[in-house]
Each structure stands twice: as structure tokens, then as C-alpha cells.
Design a protein around this motif. Structure first.
Motif, short mmCIF file in Angstrom:
data_model
loop_
_atom_site.label_atom_id
_atom_site.label_comp_id
_atom_site.label_asym_id
_atom_site.label_seq_id
_atom_site.Cartn_x
_atom_site.Cartn_y
_atom_site.Cartn_z
N ARG A 95 19.33 -55.09 -16.89
CA ARG A 95 18.26 -54.51 -16.06
C ARG A 95 18.01 -53.11 -16.58
O ARG A 95 18.96 -52.35 -16.83
CB ARG A 95 18.67 -54.47 -14.59
N PHE A 116 12.06 -59.29 -23.38
CA PHE A 116 11.89 -58.23 -22.39
C PHE A 116 10.79 -58.63 -21.41
O PHE A 116 9.67 -58.94 -21.82
CB PHE A 116 11.52 -56.95 -23.15
N THR A 117 11.11 -58.65 -20.11
CA THR A 117 10.14 -59.00 -19.07
C THR A 117 9.95 -57.81 -18.14
O THR A 117 10.91 -57.35 -17.52
CB THR A 117 10.61 -60.22 -18.26
N LEU A 118 8.71 -57.33 -18.04
CA LEU A 118 8.43 -56.19 -17.17
C LEU A 118 8.22 -56.69 -15.74
O LEU A 118 7.32 -57.50 -15.48
CB LEU A 118 7.21 -55.43 -17.66
N ILE A 119 9.04 -56.20 -14.83
CA ILE A 119 8.98 -56.63 -13.43
C ILE A 119 8.10 -55.71 -12.61
O ILE A 119 7.39 -56.16 -11.71
CB ILE A 119 10.41 -56.67 -12.82
N LYS A 143 2.97 -55.46 -15.34
CA LYS A 143 3.86 -56.31 -14.55
C LYS A 143 3.69 -57.79 -14.90
O LYS A 143 2.58 -58.32 -14.92
CB LYS A 143 3.56 -56.08 -13.06
N VAL A 146 5.70 -60.27 -21.06
CA VAL A 146 6.94 -60.53 -21.81
C VAL A 146 6.72 -60.10 -23.25
O VAL A 146 5.67 -60.36 -23.84
CB VAL A 146 7.31 -62.03 -21.75
N GLN A 157 11.18 -48.37 -25.31
CA GLN A 157 10.26 -48.57 -24.19
C GLN A 157 10.06 -47.23 -23.49
O GLN A 157 11.00 -46.45 -23.36
CB GLN A 157 10.81 -49.57 -23.17
N ASN A 159 8.04 -45.61 -19.90
CA ASN A 159 7.25 -45.78 -18.69
C ASN A 159 6.00 -44.90 -18.77
O ASN A 159 6.11 -43.69 -18.92
CB ASN A 159 8.11 -45.39 -17.47
N ALA A 167 12.55 -53.48 -15.64
CA ALA A 167 12.43 -54.66 -16.49
C ALA A 167 13.75 -55.41 -16.53
O ALA A 167 14.81 -54.85 -16.25
CB ALA A 167 12.00 -54.27 -17.89
N SER A 169 15.90 -57.89 -19.29
CA SER A 169 15.96 -58.35 -20.68
C SER A 169 17.02 -59.44 -20.84
O SER A 169 18.09 -59.36 -20.24
CB SER A 169 16.30 -57.19 -21.62
#
Length: 215
Positions: A95, A116-119, A143, A146, A157, A159, A167, A169
Motif C-alpha cells: 500500500r 500499480f492500481t490507483l485507489i 482513481k 492501472v 510516482q 501525487n 494506491a 501494488s
């Protein structure tokens, strides 16, 4: 002729074994111990009769990481050291929390590709291809987006929003490793000599001294 085919098959098989061994490397190196009874690249296995459910459990990814640091990010890694059940499975996860404008600085994973998935939030991501092109491939993620960072390539990365970002991963090794570029260059133990770094970066020595002092 038949004997030649058998010989060629054995040679091909040996090359395949070398290739698979390299692909499945779980650490930077494995120094041989000729007197040791165990031969393993990674961690030895627990007696299966002693395995418990907790060996496959990690709690805490629901908790935000502390981003009150100079770079404004926090990585909460779940690898084999935190979750013993991952051993030999070839996966890990993390995380990543970001303060506003927080950065996960340029780094690489020597043993893993990262998905990598942006939540939450809006994040600029990118990686640099290998020499000689050194091409930057980057994208602004929103949001639910991927992105993939190939194994062994420098990536980052940042912000871009005014709120926090988060995110998740996935990594293709239970012990992916991390080499943070700035730390590796300016915080090595012992220090890389200033003569080496001034020539490598083509800058004055006082700049190198200043950078090393920050780490």
C-alpha cells in the motif's frame, strides 16, 4: 544420429534449467556454504505439520501510512518477511500513501515487475527504459487506473492533487527488493568517493558534498 539428438536435448535442457534458475532468483546473491546441509535460494520451509492459518495472514493495510516525512509518502510492504505464507509463491504487495504533492522517489525492484492500481487521488507515474535510449514513459493516473512498471527499471510516482492519494501494488516476487536511486548513490555505506560522483554527474565537488550531507 539418435545419440546426437539425446546429447543436444540434454544440452538444451541444461540451458533451460539455468534460465529458470535465474528467473526465479529471490535475493541479490547466494553465497555457497559447502558445509551446509541446506541448498535454497530464499527461505527454508517450515514443517508443514506446524503451519497455522496465521502464517498466511497479514493485518493492517486498512491503516493509512504516515506521510509526515520529507518526501511525503509511505510504502507499507507485505513481503515474505511480514507474511511467511508467501514463501516460494512469487508474489508480494504494498500500500502506498501520498500526502498532497508527495513523492515515491525514483527506485527500482531488482527482482519484480510491479502492477500499480490507483485507489484514490491523481498521480503522475513513470519509468525510464534502459540504456542507450533512457526513454521516459509516463502517464497521469486517475482513481481506478492501472499501470505496470517492468522489472528492474527505474520508476516513480507523485501525487498531483491537493488531497491525499493511495494506491495498491502487486509485485511478482515474494522478496522484490528495492533500490532507491538517491539513497544508493548518495547514502552508500561507505560513501562512494566524491571523485567518482563528480565525474559521473559532471558537477563540482561541493554539490556532491551537499547532496551526500542531505542523506
Amino acid at each position: 544420429m539418435e545419440k546426437q539428438l539425446v546429447l543436444l536435448s540434454l544440452v538444451a535442457l541444461s540451458f533451460c534449467n539455468f534460465a529458470f534458475a535465474d528467473e526465479q532468483a529471490l535475493q541479490d546473491f547466494c553465497v555457497a556454504d559447502p558445509n551446509g546441509p541446506v541448498r535454497v535460494n530464499g527461505l527454508a520451509c517450515k514443517n508443514p505439520m506446524l503451519v497455522q492459518a496465521n502464517d498466511f495472514l497479514f493485518r493492517g493495510l486498512n491503516m493509512p501510512g504516515n506521510t509526515s516525512n520529507p518526501i511525503g509518502s509511505k510504502v507499507t510492504l507485505v513481503n515474505v518477511a511480514m507474511l511467511p505464507g508467501l514463501n516460494t509463491l512469487g508474489i508480494a504487495m504494498a500500500r502506498i500513501d501520498y500526502a498532497p504533492w508527495g513523492l515515491n522517489p525514483p527506485h527500482l525492484h531488482p527482482r519484480a515487475t510491479e502492477i500499480f492500481t490507483l485507489i484514490e487521488g491523481s498521480v503522475l507515474v513513470g519509468f525510464v527504459t534502459s540504456n542507450p535510449e533512457n526513454r521516459l514513459i509516463s502517464k497521469i493516473l486517475q482513481k481506478g487506473d492501472v499501470f505496470v512498471f517492468p522489472k528492474g527499471l527505474i520508476h516513480f510516482q507523485q501525487n498531483l492533487g491537493h488531497g491525499h492519494a493511495m494506491a495498491i501494488s502487486g509485485l511478482s516476487n515474494q522478496n522484490p527488493g528495492i533500490v532507491t536511486v538517491a539513497n544508493a548513490v548518495f547514502k552508500s555505506n561507505p560513501d562512494i568517493s566524491s571523485e567518482v560522483l563528480t565525474k559521473a554527474f559532471q558537477v563540482d565537488k561541493h554539490i556532491i558534498d551537499q547532496l551526500q550531507s542531505k542523506f
